[in-house]
Design a protein around this motif. Structure first.
Motif, PDB file in Angstrom:
ATOM      1  N   MET A 178      10.438  10.964 -13.005  1.00  0.00           N
ATOM      2  CA  MET A 178       9.975  10.424 -11.716  1.00  0.00           C
ATOM      3  C   MET A 178       9.856  11.558 -10.705  1.00  0.00           C
ATOM      4  O   MET A 178      10.731  12.402 -10.587  1.00  0.00           O
ATOM      5  CB  MET A 178      11.004   9.389 -11.234  1.00  0.00           C
ATOM      6  N   ASN A 179       8.722  11.601 -10.015  1.00  0.00           N
ATOM      7  CA  ASN A 179       8.516  12.677  -9.042  1.00  0.00           C
ATOM      8  C   ASN A 179       7.991  12.089  -7.739  1.00  0.00           C
ATOM      9  O   ASN A 179       6.811  11.857  -7.582  1.00  0.00           O
ATOM     10  CB  ASN A 179       7.550  13.722  -9.598  1.00  0.00           C
ATOM     11  N   PRO A 220      -5.196  -7.715   1.526  1.00  0.00           N
ATOM     12  CA  PRO A 220      -5.652  -6.610   0.669  1.00  0.00           C
ATOM     13  C   PRO A 220      -6.934  -6.931  -0.095  1.00  0.00           C
ATOM     14  O   PRO A 220      -7.641  -6.022  -0.522  1.00  0.00           O
ATOM     15  CB  PRO A 220      -4.491  -6.407  -0.306  1.00  0.00           C
ATOM     16  N   LEU A 221      -7.250  -8.234  -0.262  1.00  0.00           N
ATOM     17  CA  LEU A 221      -8.488  -8.581  -0.961  1.00  0.00           C
ATOM     18  C   LEU A 221      -9.706  -8.002  -0.264  1.00  0.00           C
ATOM     19  O   LEU A 221     -10.728  -7.735  -0.884  1.00  0.00           O
ATOM     20  CB  LEU A 221      -8.629 -10.107  -1.052  1.00  0.00           C
ATOM     21  N   ALA A 258     -11.740  -5.023  -1.398  1.00  0.00           N
ATOM     22  CA  ALA A 258     -12.799  -5.148  -2.398  1.00  0.00           C
ATOM     23  C   ALA A 258     -14.194  -5.010  -1.796  1.00  0.00           C
ATOM     24  O   ALA A 258     -15.136  -4.619  -2.479  1.00  0.00           O
ATOM     25  CB  ALA A 258     -12.682  -6.491  -3.122  1.00  0.00           C
ATOM     26  N   LEU A 311      -4.459  -1.493   1.929  1.00  0.00           N
ATOM     27  CA  LEU A 311      -4.679  -1.154   0.523  1.00  0.00           C
ATOM     28  C   LEU A 311      -5.865  -0.197   0.363  1.00  0.00           C
ATOM     29  O   LEU A 311      -5.814   0.751  -0.417  1.00  0.00           O
ATOM     30  CB  LEU A 311      -4.919  -2.425  -0.301  1.00  0.00           C
ATOM     31  N   ARG A 340      -6.033   3.436  -1.332  1.00  0.00           N
ATOM     32  CA  ARG A 340      -6.968   3.815  -2.396  1.00  0.00           C
ATOM     33  C   ARG A 340      -7.734   5.076  -2.039  1.00  0.00           C
ATOM     34  O   ARG A 340      -7.947   5.951  -2.876  1.00  0.00           O
ATOM     35  CB  ARG A 340      -7.936   2.663  -2.670  1.00  0.00           C
ATOM     36  N   TYR A 342      -1.041   8.600  -6.602  1.00  0.00           N
ATOM     37  CA  TYR A 342      -1.115   7.147  -6.475  1.00  0.00           C
ATOM     38  C   TYR A 342       0.213   6.550  -6.033  1.00  0.00           C
ATOM     39  O   TYR A 342       0.272   5.575  -5.330  1.00  0.00           O
ATOM     40  CB  TYR A 342      -1.506   6.519  -7.821  1.00  0.00           C
ATOM     41  N   THR A 343       1.300   7.172  -6.522  1.00  0.00           N
ATOM     42  CA  THR A 343       2.616   6.571  -6.354  1.00  0.00           C
ATOM     43  C   THR A 343       2.958   6.328  -4.889  1.00  0.00           C
ATOM     44  O   THR A 343       3.268   5.207  -4.499  1.00  0.00           O
ATOM     45  CB  THR A 343       3.684   7.482  -6.987  1.00  0.00           C
ATOM     46  N   LEU A 378       0.584   3.793  -2.570  1.00  0.00           N
ATOM     47  CA  LEU A 378       0.693   2.387  -2.985  1.00  0.00           C
ATOM     48  C   LEU A 378       2.094   1.848  -2.732  1.00  0.00           C
ATOM     49  O   LEU A 378       2.264   0.680  -2.366  1.00  0.00           O
ATOM     50  CB  LEU A 378       0.342   2.254  -4.469  1.00  0.00           C
ATOM     51  N   THR A 379       3.119   2.692  -2.923  1.00  0.00           N
ATOM     52  CA  THR A 379       4.478   2.218  -2.688  1.00  0.00           C
ATOM     53  C   THR A 379       4.708   1.984  -1.201  1.00  0.00           C
ATOM     54  O   THR A 379       5.325   0.982  -0.812  1.00  0.00           O
ATOM     55  CB  THR A 379       5.496   3.235  -3.239  1.00  0.00           C
ATOM     56  N   VAL A 389       2.529   1.071   0.961  1.00  0.00           N
ATOM     57  CA  VAL A 389       1.868  -0.190   1.321  1.00  0.00           C
ATOM     58  C   VAL A 389       2.686  -1.390   0.832  1.00  0.00           C
ATOM     59  O   VAL A 389       2.902  -2.357   1.573  1.00  0.00           O
ATOM     60  CB  VAL A 389       0.426  -0.229   0.757  1.00  0.00           C
ATOM     61  N   GLY A 390       3.189  -1.302  -0.411  1.00  0.00           N
ATOM     62  CA  GLY A 390       4.007  -2.392  -0.946  1.00  0.00           C
ATOM     63  C   GLY A 390       5.238  -2.641  -0.099  1.00  0.00           C
ATOM     64  O   GLY A 390       5.551  -3.786   0.256  1.00  0.00           O
ATOM     65  N   PHE A 449       4.511  -4.368   3.162  1.00  0.00           N
ATOM     66  CA  PHE A 449       4.351  -5.822   3.053  1.00  0.00           C
ATOM     67  C   PHE A 449       5.696  -6.532   3.105  1.00  0.00           C
ATOM     68  O   PHE A 449       5.860  -7.519   3.811  1.00  0.00           O
ATOM     69  CB  PHE A 449       3.604  -6.188   1.764  1.00  0.00           C
ATOM     70  N   VAL A 450       6.684  -6.003   2.349  1.00  0.00           N
ATOM     71  CA  VAL A 450       8.004  -6.643   2.353  1.00  0.00           C
ATOM     72  C   VAL A 450       8.608  -6.555   3.755  1.00  0.00           C
ATOM     73  O   VAL A 450       9.191  -7.519   4.257  1.00  0.00           O
ATOM     74  CB  VAL A 450       8.931  -5.990   1.317  1.00  0.00           C
ATOM     75  N   GLY A 475       7.192 -11.375  -0.960  1.00  0.00           N
ATOM     76  CA  GLY A 475       6.771 -10.599   0.202  1.00  0.00           C
ATOM     77  C   GLY A 475       5.563  -9.720  -0.064  1.00  0.00           C
ATOM     78  O   GLY A 475       4.742  -9.508   0.806  1.00  0.00           O
ATOM     79  N   LEU A 502      -2.079  -8.524  -5.158  1.00  0.00           N
ATOM     80  CA  LEU A 502      -3.056  -7.482  -5.470  1.00  0.00           C
ATOM     81  C   LEU A 502      -2.414  -6.097  -5.375  1.00  0.00           C
ATOM     82  O   LEU A 502      -2.626  -5.230  -6.230  1.00  0.00           O
ATOM     83  CB  LEU A 502      -4.250  -7.578  -4.512  1.00  0.00           C
ATOM     84  N   VAL A 503      -1.584  -5.887  -4.335  1.00  0.00           N
ATOM     85  CA  VAL A 503      -0.890  -4.608  -4.196  1.00  0.00           C
ATOM     86  C   VAL A 503       0.051  -4.402  -5.376  1.00  0.00           C
ATOM     87  O   VAL A 503       0.119  -3.322  -5.961  1.00  0.00           O
ATOM     88  CB  VAL A 503      -0.129  -4.544  -2.848  1.00  0.00           C
ATOM     89  N   TRP A 521      -0.003  -1.456  -8.061  1.00  0.00           N
ATOM     90  CA  TRP A 521       1.223  -0.676  -8.208  1.00  0.00           C
ATOM     91  C   TRP A 521       1.622  -0.627  -9.681  1.00  0.00           C
ATOM     92  O   TRP A 521       1.935   0.438 -10.210  1.00  0.00           O
ATOM     93  CB  TRP A 521       2.306  -1.328  -7.352  1.00  0.00           C
ATOM     94  N   VAL A 535       1.141   3.107 -10.551  1.00  0.00           N
ATOM     95  CA  VAL A 535       2.391   3.783 -10.212  1.00  0.00           C
ATOM     96  C   VAL A 535       3.384   3.769 -11.364  1.00  0.00           C
ATOM     97  O   VAL A 535       3.974   4.787 -11.702  1.00  0.00           O
ATOM     98  CB  VAL A 535       3.030   3.163  -8.950  1.00  0.00           C
ATOM     99  N   LEU A 569       5.498   6.911 -13.869  1.00  0.00           N
ATOM    100  CA  LEU A 569       6.956   6.911 -13.761  1.00  0.00           C
ATOM    101  C   LEU A 569       7.602   6.796 -15.132  1.00  0.00           C
ATOM    102  O   LEU A 569       8.573   7.458 -15.443  1.00  0.00           O
ATOM    103  CB  LEU A 569       7.432   5.750 -12.885  1.00  0.00           C
TER     104      LEU A 569
END
Lengths: 216, 219
Positions: free
Chosen positions: A1-2, A161-162, A165, A172, A176, A185-186, A189-190, A192-193, A196-197, B59, B63-64, B68, B72, B76
């Motif tokens: 993991m990096n 995020p749709l 498209a 999102l 991209r 990518y890691t 995207l992380t 953004v994820g 959301f939470v 949450g 799509l995300v 991921w 991602v 890993l």
């Protein structure tokens, strides 16, 4: 993991731009769905079948088919019909229209939950129809529906995020673009994820509090 | 639209959508029952982990999550997920989190005395769950599961963005070939509507049968 913190830092300006667009879509989409939903709800309660059936059919259809396909439909078909909107406007319209069919059901349930005695009381006071609605029914109904509407705002957030498209520069899509430019990518995207939470979880706690205060 | 487009893209696309629905629904059901039952567990760490799971996966946008899992996780872990399986995993894990709430709600709705009766008969916790609680809770869960299944069906359209050849992806290709957006997208919307109708009809039949076994008349 990096994991590369500098990539996170590099992504931040783009991410914040995306966050702003996401929130913009969310606010405008909510306004569209709240107001359009009220129109559908009125249609669903209409006395004449001529109104009730088409509205029921249309809202059922929109509710049971994917937002993504509706998005492409509007994005590609509206220009063929001579209506030219930007991707952002089309996307916001699509999301507002899609969720208006959910809010319609919420309003309907809220109106039906007002005890019949309230209607009878309004009749006994011989209030005119608009006063019955504005002073008696809607204040009680809207109180009940607020938490449910809040839940759909959270659901809408997760559907923004749709819009990537069709190229809307929300979170999102920014991730991209960043990945395409840096081949990392890691991190984008992380980020953004996690965003959301971090937005959805406090929002759902807020909705639960509202539910306790307003409904029970 | 010519016959070739229909046979080569749209029909196989519908089949891929149906497969996606079945696989991700199966995964979602496993997750929903596992996590949902864990949320009623005696041990606090188990309950905490299950709650954290539902909050995180409810949450994040599906799509995300899908992007991921596709972009991602492979670097890993050092292996690559086929787009189809990244999609099934994302849909199953995220709709499973919604399902877990349904399972928890269903279990909570079984009268407390039923659990106490199980204890009085000295059933083990697992026997209580399997023989007393679940048989009463499952029929109650079916209507919300039906809604969730329709949402899942709609969610399968997202996989077209990873290049999985489902019916939405087929629509995209046919549009490129024919430049007739209105017809193909209307057709595909109708396909989803009909599939959703099939889902609701069969869930309704299932509910009626499950409730008849309990001696309750389904509404």
């Amino acid at each position: 993991m990096n994991w590369d913190w500098s990539a996170v830092a590099d992504f931040m300006p783009r991410f914040l731009d995306g966050l702003l667009v996401t929130l913009q879509v969310l606010v405008l989409g909510s306004l569209i769905s709240f107001s359009l939903g009220l129109v559908w709800a009125a249609g669903l309660r209409a006395r004449t079948r001529l109104v009730r059936w088409p509205v029921t059919g249309f809202t059922e259809f929109v509710r049971t088919t994917p937002l993504l396909v509706q998005l492409f439909f509007l994005y590609f078909v509206l220009p063929e019909w001579g209506v030219q909107f930007s991707a952002l406007v089309t996307g916001t319209l699509a999301i507002g229209l899609h969720y208006s069919t959910y809010t319609a059901q919420v309003y309907r349930a809220g109106i039906e939950a007002v005890p019949p005695g309230q209607w009878e009381a309004a009749t006994a006071l011989s209030l005119p129809a608009h006063r019955t609605w504005l002073a008696v029914i809607l204040p009680q109904a809207l109180r009940r529906v607020t938490p449910a509407l809040g839940n759909y705002v959270i659901a809408m957030l997760k559907d923004t995020p749709l819009l990537a498209a069709i190229g809307v520069l929300e979170m999102l899509q920014q991730a991209r673009l960043e990945s395409a430019a840096t081949f990392q990518y890691t991190e984008p995207l992380t980020v953004v994820g996690v965003a959301f939470v971090l937005i959805a979880y406090p929002a759902s706690l807020l909705v639960r509090t509202l539910e306790r205060r307003l409904v029970h | 639209m010519t016959m070739g487009l229909w046979q080569n893209w749209v029909l196989p696309g519908i089949w891929v959508t149906v497969q996606l629905l079945v696989y991700s629904a199966a995964l979602a059901a496993v997750v929903a029952f596992g996590v949902g039952m864990a949320r009623t567990h005696r041990s606090r760490p188990v309950r905490f982990a299950a709650t954290a799971y539902t909050e995180v996966f409810r949450g994040v946008s599906a799509l995300v999550l899908m992007f991921w899992l596709f972009f991602v996780v492979p670097p890993l872990l050092g292996w690559q997920l086929v787009p189809m399986w990244a999609a099934v995993l994302a849909l199953g894990l995220s709709y499973g989190a919604y399902g877990a709430e349904v399972v928890r709600g269903g279990l909570a709705a079984v009268p407390e005395a039923q659990r106490e009766a199980g204890i009085a008969l000295s059933l083990t916790p697992w026997q209580r769950m399997r023989l007393v609680l679940l048989p009463q809770a499952v029929p109650e869960m079916l209507p919300p599961f039906c809604n969730l299944l329709v949402e899942l069906l709609k969610g399968t359209a997202l996989v077209s963005l990873l290049g999985v050849g489902d019916v939405s992806f087929a629509a995209y290709l046919v549009r490129l070939a024919t430049q007739d957006s209105a017809r193909i997208y209307t057709l595909v919307l109708v396909v989803y509507f009909v599939l959703a109708l099939g889902v609701t009809r069969s869930m309704k039949a299932l509910e009626r049968r499950a409730k008849a076994n309990l001696g309750v008349v389904a509404k």
